[in-house]
Write a protein that holds these residues in place. Structure first.
Motif, PDB file in Angstrom:
ATOM      1  N   VAL A  80      -4.401   2.721  -0.475  1.00  0.00           N
ATOM      2  CA  VAL A  80      -3.655   3.810   0.516  1.00  0.00           C
ATOM      3  C   VAL A  80      -4.161   3.835   1.801  1.00  0.00           C
ATOM      4  O   VAL A  80      -5.194   3.594   1.853  1.00  0.00           O
ATOM      5  CB  VAL A  80      -3.628   5.030  -0.608  1.00  0.00           C
ATOM      6  N   LEU A  81      -3.483   4.160   2.615  1.00  0.00           N
ATOM      7  CA  LEU A  81      -3.791   4.466   3.845  1.00  0.00           C
ATOM      8  C   LEU A  81      -3.951   5.979   4.002  1.00  0.00           C
ATOM      9  O   LEU A  81      -3.127   6.750   3.469  1.00  0.00           O
ATOM     10  CB  LEU A  81      -2.961   3.905   4.928  1.00  0.00           C
ATOM     11  N   ILE A  82      -5.054   6.211   4.573  1.00  0.00           N
ATOM     12  CA  ILE A  82      -5.320   7.738   4.871  1.00  0.00           C
ATOM     13  C   ILE A  82      -5.392   8.056   6.198  1.00  0.00           C
ATOM     14  O   ILE A  82      -6.528   7.432   6.824  1.00  0.00           O
ATOM     15  CB  ILE A  82      -6.899   8.295   4.225  1.00  0.00           C
TER      16      ILE A  82
ATOM     17  N   GLU B 262       7.924   9.812  -4.825  1.00  0.00           N
ATOM     18  CA  GLU B 262       8.316   8.479  -4.081  1.00  0.00           C
ATOM     19  C   GLU B 262       7.513   7.294  -4.470  1.00  0.00           C
ATOM     20  O   GLU B 262       8.026   5.967  -4.631  1.00  0.00           O
ATOM     21  CB  GLU B 262       8.556   8.842  -2.689  1.00  0.00           C
ATOM     22  N   ALA B 263       6.381   7.578  -4.760  1.00  0.00           N
ATOM     23  CA  ALA B 263       5.296   6.394  -5.158  1.00  0.00           C
ATOM     24  C   ALA B 263       5.887   5.634  -6.591  1.00  0.00           C
ATOM     25  O   ALA B 263       5.971   4.658  -6.840  1.00  0.00           O
ATOM     26  CB  ALA B 263       4.071   6.944  -5.449  1.00  0.00           C
ATOM     27  N   TYR B 264       6.345   6.575  -7.636  1.00  0.00           N
ATOM     28  CA  TYR B 264       7.033   6.007  -8.679  1.00  0.00           C
ATOM     29  C   TYR B 264       8.286   5.352  -8.465  1.00  0.00           C
ATOM     30  O   TYR B 264       8.720   4.281  -8.952  1.00  0.00           O
ATOM     31  CB  TYR B 264       7.150   7.031  -9.636  1.00  0.00           C
TER      32      TYR B 264
ATOM     33  N   PHE C  73       0.663  -1.337  -0.086  1.00  0.00           N
ATOM     34  CA  PHE C  73       0.206   0.117   0.032  1.00  0.00           C
ATOM     35  C   PHE C  73       1.111   1.227  -0.042  1.00  0.00           C
ATOM     36  O   PHE C  73       2.108   1.142   0.298  1.00  0.00           O
ATOM     37  CB  PHE C  73      -0.959   0.215   1.142  1.00  0.00           C
ATOM     38  N   TRP C  74       0.178   2.372  -0.279  1.00  0.00           N
ATOM     39  CA  TRP C  74       0.984   3.759  -0.436  1.00  0.00           C
ATOM     40  C   TRP C  74       0.237   4.573   0.639  1.00  0.00           C
ATOM     41  O   TRP C  74      -0.567   4.052   1.428  1.00  0.00           O
ATOM     42  CB  TRP C  74       1.310   4.085  -1.727  1.00  0.00           C
ATOM     43  N   PHE C  75       0.476   5.795   0.730  1.00  0.00           N
ATOM     44  CA  PHE C  75      -0.080   6.783   1.581  1.00  0.00           C
ATOM     45  C   PHE C  75      -0.512   8.031   1.100  1.00  0.00           C
ATOM     46  O   PHE C  75       0.245   8.674   0.275  1.00  0.00           O
ATOM     47  CB  PHE C  75       0.821   6.677   2.797  1.00  0.00           C
TER      48      PHE C  75
END
Length: 385
Positions: free
Chosen positions: A45-47, A335-337, A4-6
């Motif tokens: 994604v975490l929110i 940074e996701a990329y 997951f991303w943020f």
């Protein structure tokens, strides 16, 4: 492996602890990050939640129609909202998103914030309240009519008329390091989360939660929440880590650590203890750096290194039983990329693409001399299973 991303709804920057290089929290920017995560193959994604953040439910609701596969891990706050209303909200968003909702149960760790929201319970009382909250929430979300007469929660004929897509309800995630938190997770949670501590500390925590869950006849999945600083070389990665805190002053660190000291969160205490507010104690395990925690509450550690080093550390956590990896990096769009391009080829990650095997964008990279297609490079590696 679920990566997951943020979504940084509390702000984003190239540098911590300063407005230099900072970015405003705009809907357009959050949409860019969500769409990038969706396209790159992050599972969700975490929110975050709290008074320093934009509301996670409103943000997620505004983004579901701009994404296709991305899941949204959103907080519910016992003691701040009723379990019945919360269950209805969850069912609605799960239907609107076609089953892309995940629930993060947050009982709170900052007494000052809790008081601002009208909750004056002690640490142990908040977990007792969360236990009652989840008993009602789970029943209502599963389509039951619930009567409950507890110390903190009292409802009669509580129910929702519209069920969620996921059965019996969207999975429940939760993190907490105190004995009360472990017991709550063991009885009612689907995925137990830990912040990025050294391997042995994570191992001990997983074993403790597994044992308590087994005592209740249950099995849980596990996840970890941490930052990532990955570059093509180890030297570049550690330089990027140093640059991230290059504008942090000693006064800023002292102010942040003083604020964290009022928290009654055992997890926050463990994060702060890794570095003690000192710049010379930031490497706490191989490739595990605690510099983020000098000024950021919650997840304060990052995996730092070249792709092979970081991937190896991730596999070590996976070997302990970690299923979900919730990563972030500053700034979150770029940074996701970087994480997807450098790490995904080295990990057992199922990268879903909207158009299958058809490449509608042409070759990878820019055409050379208006005529030559760039040859494939070693960065397109085979995943290590």
């Amino acid at each position: 492996m679920e990566i997951f991303w943020f979504l940084p709804t509390h702000g984003d920057s190239r540098y911590l602890g300063t407005s230099h290089g900072g970015r405003a929290v705009s809907h357009h920017y959050l949409k860019q990050i969500a769409q990038a995560a969706d396209e790159l193959g992050f599972k969700g994604v975490l929110i975050p939640t709290g008074r320093s953040c934009e509301d996670s439910w409103v943000v997620a609701s505004s983004l579901v129609n701009f994404t296709e596969r991305l899941k949204f891990l959103i907080a519910i706050r016992p003691g701040v909202i009723s379990p019945t209303v919360s269950a209805r909200m969850a069912a609605t968003l799960d239907r609107i998103s076609d089953g892309r909702l995940l629930i993060n149960v947050v009982s709170g760790g900052d007494p000052d914030e809790q008081h601002g929201d009208g909750n004056f319970l002690s640490h142990s009382e908040r977990y007792a309240e969360a236990d009652e909250f989840l008993k009602v929430w789970r029943g209502v979300a599963a389509g039951e009519s619930v009567d409950f007469d507890g110390e903190y929660i009292k409802v009669k004929n509580a129910k929702t008329m519209y069920p969620p897509v996921q059965k019996p309800y969207p999975p429940l995630f939760f993190g907490g390091s105190s004995p009360e938190a472990v017991e709550l997770a063991a009885q009612q949670i689907d995925v137990y989360l830990t912040w990025g501590e050294p391997l042995e500390a994570v191992r001990e925590k997983i074993e403790a939660v597994k044992a308590r869950a087994a005592a209740h006849g249950r099995k849980l999945k596990f996840g970890i929440r941490m930052h990532v600083i990955v570059r093509e070389t180890s030297e570049q990665a550690w330089q990027a880590a140093d640059e991230l805190i290059s504008h942090v002053t000693d006064d800023t660190i002292a102010s942040a650590q003083k604020a964290f000291s009022r928290f009654d969160s055992e997890g926050q205490r463990r994060m702060s203890a890794l570095h003690g507010g000192r710049r010379d104690k930031l490497t706490v395990a191989p490739n595990l750096w605690a510099g983020v925690g000098l000024v950021r509450g919650g997840a304060g550690t990052a995996l730092v290194g070249n792709p092979e080093e970081v991937a190896e550390r991730i596999r070590e956590y996976a070997a302990l039983g970690i299923d979900y990896f919730i990563f972030s990096g500053y700034p979150h769009l770029e940074e996701a990329y970087r994480v997807a391009e450098l790490l995904f080829p080295l990990l057992p990650v199922e990268q879903q693409h909207a158009h299958g095997d058809i490449n509608l964008t042409g070759p990878f990279g820019e055409m050379v001399a208006n005529d030559i297609v760039p040859p494939p490079t070693s960065s397109k590696l085979t995943a290590i299973k």
